[in-house]
Design a protein around this motif. Structure first.
Motif, short mmCIF file in Angstrom:
data_model
loop_
_atom_site.label_atom_id
_atom_site.label_comp_id
_atom_site.label_asym_id
_atom_site.label_seq_id
_atom_site.Cartn_x
_atom_site.Cartn_y
_atom_site.Cartn_z
N ALA A 141 7.33 0.74 98.71
CA ALA A 141 8.76 0.89 98.98
C ALA A 141 9.59 0.61 97.74
N SER A 142 9.23 -0.41 96.97
CA SER A 142 9.95 -0.70 95.73
C SER A 142 9.64 0.33 94.66
N GLU A 143 8.39 0.77 94.60
CA GLU A 143 8.02 1.76 93.59
C GLU A 143 8.67 3.11 93.84
N SER A 144 8.98 3.41 95.11
CA SER A 144 9.65 4.68 95.40
C SER A 144 11.05 4.72 94.80
N ALA A 145 11.65 3.54 94.59
CA ALA A 145 12.96 3.49 93.94
C ALA A 145 12.86 3.96 92.50
N PHE A 146 11.70 3.79 91.87
CA PHE A 146 11.53 4.22 90.49
C PHE A 146 11.55 5.75 90.39
N SER A 147 11.05 6.41 91.41
CA SER A 147 11.09 7.88 91.43
C SER A 147 12.54 8.36 91.42
N LEU A 148 13.37 7.70 92.25
CA LEU A 148 14.79 8.04 92.27
C LEU A 148 15.45 7.67 90.95
N GLY A 149 15.08 6.50 90.40
CA GLY A 149 15.64 6.10 89.11
C GLY A 149 15.27 7.07 88.01
N GLY A 150 14.04 7.64 88.09
CA GLY A 150 13.62 8.62 87.10
C GLY A 150 14.39 9.92 87.17
N ARG A 151 14.88 10.27 88.38
CA ARG A 151 15.70 11.48 88.50
C ARG A 151 17.12 11.25 88.01
N ILE A 152 17.57 10.00 88.09
CA ILE A 152 18.93 9.69 87.62
C ILE A 152 18.93 9.50 86.10
N LEU A 153 17.94 8.78 85.59
CA LEU A 153 17.82 8.56 84.15
C LEU A 153 16.74 9.49 83.60
N ASN A 154 17.13 10.69 83.23
CA ASN A 154 16.18 11.64 82.66
C ASN A 154 16.54 11.93 81.22
N GLU A 155 15.85 12.91 80.60
CA GLU A 155 16.07 13.18 79.18
C GLU A 155 17.45 13.75 78.90
N TYR A 156 18.11 14.30 79.93
CA TYR A 156 19.45 14.85 79.75
C TYR A 156 20.55 13.85 80.10
N ARG A 157 20.20 12.78 80.77
CA ARG A 157 21.21 11.83 81.23
C ARG A 157 20.59 10.44 81.19
N SER A 158 20.60 9.83 80.00
CA SER A 158 19.88 8.57 79.81
C SER A 158 20.78 7.44 79.32
N SER A 159 22.09 7.67 79.26
CA SER A 159 22.97 6.64 78.71
C SER A 159 23.85 6.00 79.77
N LEU A 160 23.51 6.16 81.04
CA LEU A 160 24.29 5.52 82.09
C LEU A 160 24.16 4.01 82.00
N LYS A 161 25.23 3.31 82.30
CA LYS A 161 25.19 1.86 82.28
C LYS A 161 24.38 1.35 83.47
N PRO A 162 23.73 0.19 83.30
CA PRO A 162 22.86 -0.33 84.37
C PRO A 162 23.57 -0.54 85.71
N ASP A 163 24.86 -0.96 85.67
CA ASP A 163 25.55 -1.18 86.94
C ASP A 163 25.80 0.11 87.68
N VAL A 164 26.00 1.22 86.93
CA VAL A 164 26.18 2.52 87.57
C VAL A 164 24.85 3.01 88.14
N VAL A 165 23.76 2.80 87.40
CA VAL A 165 22.44 3.19 87.89
C VAL A 165 22.11 2.46 89.18
#
Length: 565
Positions: free
Chosen positions: A486-510
């Motif tokens: 369940a926790s590791e599935s959050a990483f899949s979503l995090g990987g779609r949000i922080l990808n090679e085209y969009r990697s400078s989001l601030k941690p609080d926004v992520v």
């Protein structure tokens, strides 16, 4: 309802949908989508210019407000839920090597439905030592105010997690907030343990498996060396096309990698052997149904399979099983007794299954079975005592609230009340009234048919009035997850949000994006309404063709200017 109000609601629903699709932080969406949205929701026509000036900042502010409001609501839900809360946690490194820690809560709500919520997806820079993990988790837990409602935490098998759990356990023991003095607090991820066991056995691959790998290289599913389950799926797929490969070897002289009949038999044995581990991993990886009651039957089957293959005349299978057995024995000797107790609350198995298994493994009257039986009754007694303390506290407060009423009674009525209170004590002091505990009565009842399909939580929901304390214990145990999936599935979503085209989001926004998406997708009713309303807006389009052409040209021109810039 006027048109402006309806437009505002449509805009909010659309914004909610965009957050789901992770589009809120992009500079621009495609021309076609922008044109569709322009006509789908009329409010976008009036705010289009304003949104072009501050789309990203507005979206960030909106998602932070959404996250903050849902945090308050979720915190109240966690504090009011009838069950204790079980946690899973894991660490992750993003594409730009930023560290994050995921914390997920599992609990049973008032309707006896298992819930899963990602509480935090928080920035967690190195070093990931046990002390650092403990400090981070302790801070997050206290932020939610659930430190007195915890039941267990499931982590992977890293040595730093052992240090972390030791520190957390000592901290919560001082607060007297852990059940059974914290002996059941720490669970190792069972899926991770199975992965370690199988990987240890597959270090030396047989020639037959290598030939299958060559056969499927260009046509079928190929395995990945770091994922043993892909090896099982490759072998299973190849066996299905076994006759096709044999026919190809006869018709094509260049096809030299087809396994022989003996090699196909070894592949079939390997596939049958790995299937036990594959099925168990699938069972352990669920997060929307109880998994704690599934552990013991699955592990018992794996135990028997390893013993069988360890004594096999096939030297290859014997070598693999022996390697796996050494790793398996290490974890089998040190597993949490909670995972054995959990199967007792499955009406198809109860305590009889544990007795049956240990007799098969260790003979009559084994010390392992006695230890589990003793832990079960001690844990149940603790819940009974907690229930009595709670009842006494409620009775005292109720009696205090009625003092003024009793003082106004005349002498005859006061005397009658005293007699009735004496009768209440007489009933409670009867030595024969509570000789049989709820646990004992439950265990004496006939077991359900083993092959029957039973929803564990629905079963105990129906039994909560017959066995109130036992049902409370079942509620807490059945929400314990046996893996960190369940926790590791959050990483899949995090990987779609922080990808090679969009990697400078601030941690609080992520964190706001990951958590809000998880919480809102859990609201199935609200989500369906929003999608239906959005679909209705699209179906009611009334587009003027001339105006459409002008707008389309305008959007194309803007896109071209952006590309040139």
């Amino acid at each position: 309802m006027n048109e402006e109000t309806e437009d505002c609601r449509s805009g909010l629903e659309l914004g909610r949908w965009l957050r789901f699709q992770s589009l809120v932080t992009q500079f621009r969406v495609s021309i076609c989508l922008r044109l569709l949205l322009y006509f789908a929701v009329p409010i976008l026509k009036r705010v289009d210019c304003a949104e072009r000036r501050g789309t990203r900042n507005t979206a960030k502010a909106d998602i932070k407000k959404l996250h903050a409001s849902h945090c308050v609501r979720l915190r109240g839900e966690l504090l009011k839920c009838p069950s204790r809360i079980c946690l899973t946690s894991d660490a992750w490194t993003s594409i730009v090597t930023d560290g994050y820690l995921s914390l997920t809560a599992h609990y049973v709500d008032s309707k006896w439905v298992l819930q899963k919520r990602i509480l935090n997806f928080s920035e967690f820079p190195p070093p990931h030592t046990g002390v650092a993990i403990a400090e981070k988790l302790s801070g997050l837990i206290k932020t939610w105010g659930i430190e007195r409602k915890l039941f267990s935490i499931t982590l992977d098998n890293a040595s730093s997690n052992d240090v972390c759990v030791g520190l957390l356990k000592n901290q919560f023991r001082l607060m007297n907030s852990l059940v059974y003095d914290g002996k059941l607090f720490h669970l190792r991820c069972c899926a991770h343990i199975l992965n370690l066991i199988v990987q240890d056995g597959l270090k030396q691959i047989d020639v037959a498996v290598e030939k299958v790998r060559e056969c499927v290289k260009k046509a079928l599913m190929q395995d990945v060396p770091t994922r043993w389950n892909s090896t099982y799926m490759m072998l299973s797929c190849a066996l299905y096309y076994r006759l096709a490969f044999s026919h190809l070897s006869l018709s094509d002289s260049n096809f030299q990698d087809c396994p022989s009949s003996d090699e196909w038999e070894r592949v079939e044995k390997m596939c049958s052997f790995l299937k036990v581990f594959y099925d168990a991993t699938l069972q352990f990886s669920g997060s929307l149904y109880p998994t704690s009651n599934l552990y013991f039957p699955q592990i018992f089957g794996i135990h028997l399979k390893l013993v069988e293959e360890k004594n096999s005349p096939d030297e290859y299978m014997k070598k693999i099983a022996t390697q796996m057995w050494n790793k398996f024995n290490k974890y089998w000797a040190d597993f949490n007794v909670l995972l054995a107790i959990a199967v007792v609350f499955d009406p198809r198995y109860k305590l009889s299954f544990i007795d049956f298994c240990y007799k098969k493994l260790y003979g009559e009257g084994s010390s392992q079975f006695k230890a589990i039986e003793s832990a079960l009754y001690e844990l149940y007694d603790e819940y009974v005592q907690a229930s009595k303390n709670s009842t006494t506290s409620d009775s005292t407060s109720h009696q205090g609230s009625n003092d003024n009423v009793r003082q106004s009674n005349v002498g005859g009525e006061s005397s009658q009340n005293n007699i009735l209170e004496e009768f209440d004590k007489y009933d409670n002091d009867d030595p024969g009234s509570n000789t049989t505990s709820q646990l004992h009565v439950y265990l004496l009842e006939p077991r359900a048919k083993r092959t029957s399909s039973i929803n564990m939580l629905e079963f105990w929901k129906a039994q909560q009035y017959r066995y109130p304390e036992l049902a409370k214990l079942a509620m807490d145990i059945l929400c314990v997850p046996v893996s960190t999936v369940a926790s590791e599935s959050a990483f899949s979503l995090g990987g779609r949000i922080l990808n090679e085209y969009r990697s400078s989001l601030k941690p609080d926004v992520v964190e706001a994006l990951v958590c809000s998406r998880d919480w809102l997708f859990g609201e199935k009713v609200g989500l369906n309404v929003a999608i239906d309303n959005l679909t209705q807006n699209v179906m009611n389009l009334n587009i003027n063709e001339d105006n459409t052409e002008v707008i389309l040209k305008k959007l194309v021109l803007e896109e071209e200017m952006r590309i040139v810039a």
